[in-house]
Write a protein that holds these residues in place. Structure first.
Motif, PDB file in Angstrom:
ATOM      1  N   SER A 210       1.453   6.319  -6.991  1.00 26.48           N
ATOM      2  CA  SER A 210       0.312   7.133  -7.440  1.00 26.48           C
ATOM      3  C   SER A 210       0.675   8.608  -7.416  1.00 26.48           C
ATOM      4  CB  SER A 210      -0.901   6.878  -6.545  1.00 26.48           C
ATOM      5  OG  SER A 210      -1.294   5.529  -6.611  1.00 26.48           O
TER       6      SER A 210
ATOM      7  N   TYR B 275       0.829  -1.213   0.000  1.00 31.27           N
ATOM      8  CA  TYR B 275       0.000   0.000   0.000  1.00 31.27           C
ATOM      9  C   TYR B 275       0.862   1.261   0.000  1.00 31.27           C
ATOM     10  CZ  TYR B 275      -4.407  -2.487   0.759  1.00 31.27           C
ATOM     11  OH  TYR B 275      -5.516  -3.278   0.610  1.00 31.27           O
TER      12      TYR B 275
ATOM     13  N   LEU C 218       2.228   1.638  -3.500  1.00 29.30           N
ATOM     14  CA  LEU C 218       1.178   2.114  -4.407  1.00 29.30           C
ATOM     15  C   LEU C 218       0.876   3.597  -4.188  1.00 29.30           C
ATOM     16  CD1 LEU C 218      -1.347  -0.880  -4.410  1.00 29.30           C
ATOM     17  CD2 LEU C 218       0.001  -0.043  -6.341  1.00 29.30           C
ATOM     18  N   ALA C 219       0.848   4.017  -2.925  1.00 31.41           N
ATOM     19  CA  ALA C 219       0.588   5.429  -2.632  1.00 31.41           C
ATOM     20  C   ALA C 219       1.701   6.308  -3.188  1.00 31.41           C
ATOM     21  CB  ALA C 219       0.468   5.632  -1.121  1.00 31.41           C
TER      22      ALA C 219
ATOM     23  N   SER D 116       1.229  10.602 -10.970  1.00 32.74           N
ATOM     24  CA  SER D 116       0.295  11.716 -11.186  1.00 32.74           C
ATOM     25  C   SER D 116       1.051  13.018 -11.402  1.00 32.74           C
ATOM     26  CB  SER D 116      -0.653  11.846  -9.990  1.00 32.74           C
ATOM     27  OG  SER D 116      -1.409  10.665  -9.819  1.00 32.74           O
TER      28      SER D 116
END
Length: 208
Positions: free
Chosen positions: A65, A58, A61-62, A69
């Motif tokens: 991301s 997690y 992934l954070a 972005s």
């Protein structure tokens, strides 16, 4: 001369890291200490609810991301404004992060030194080189059985982190009172240990 310069550089680097750690634990910069403290606590509380693999996934992934972005945003912005600023993370990509052979050797030597010291101390305690020290160690292990029954490893780690970020500040504000009580406790403990040593055949005080 070069060797002396390297030693001075390493000592300066160590002093810098030590100073930063002290500033962090004493909350010299409230925002920085708060960010580190809350991040570590959030990570540890997450580990109490999820597995290490899940938490790691997690977090990855954070981070991905956020970076993906931002990369897409900067690319679109450059296309719209018709600029050529290049990769938004170029400065970070060019930073050298590899460990040098000297650094690896230094850390390996420290780990080896601590490991050897620990093994020698455990051998001394388990083989009862000093009866009183072995008894102290046995009492400590007995107390830890009760601690282990009440708390798991992660809970103890959370308590340790909270203590690290709270005890230095409390001690700094109430140093005189704390030193007084610690001195009284130390005197009582030394008195009890002295009485035990006097009653145990073959137990000698270290200062003798």
């Amino acid at each position: 001369m070069q060797a002396a310069a390297d030693v001075t550089k390493k000592e300066s680097s160590w002093s810098g890291w030590k100073g930063q750690a002290i500033d962090l634990l004493y909350w010299r910069n409230v925002k920085q200490s708060g960010a580190v403290f809350s991040s570590v606590l959030l990570l540890l509380f997450s580990l109490t609810q999820f597995s290490v693999v899940s938490v790691g996934a997690y977090l990855a992934l954070a981070a991905l991301s956020a970076t993906i972005s931002f990369r897409i945003y900067k690319s679109v912005l450059q296309a719209v404004q018709k600029t050529d600023e290049g990769h938004p993370f170029k400065a970070y990509l060019e930073i050298e992060i590899a460990l040098s052979q000297d650094q690896i050797s230094k850390y390996a030597d420290k780990i080896l030194l601590y490991s050897n010291t620990c093994m020698k101390e455990l051998r001394r305690l388990f083989l009862v080189q000093d009866l009183v020290d072995s008894l102290k160690f046995a009492v400590l292990m007995w107390l830890l059985t009760y601690v282990g029954a009440l708390f798991n490893g992660l809970t103890l780690l959370i308590l340790a982190v909270v203590s690290m970020f709270s005890m230095p500040v409390v001690y700094e504000k109430h140093q005189a009172q704390i030193d007084q009580y610690v001195g009284l406790i130390r005197t009582q403990v030394n008195s009890v240990v002295g009485k035990i040593q006097a009653k145990i055949p073959g137990a000698k005080r270290k200062e003798e």
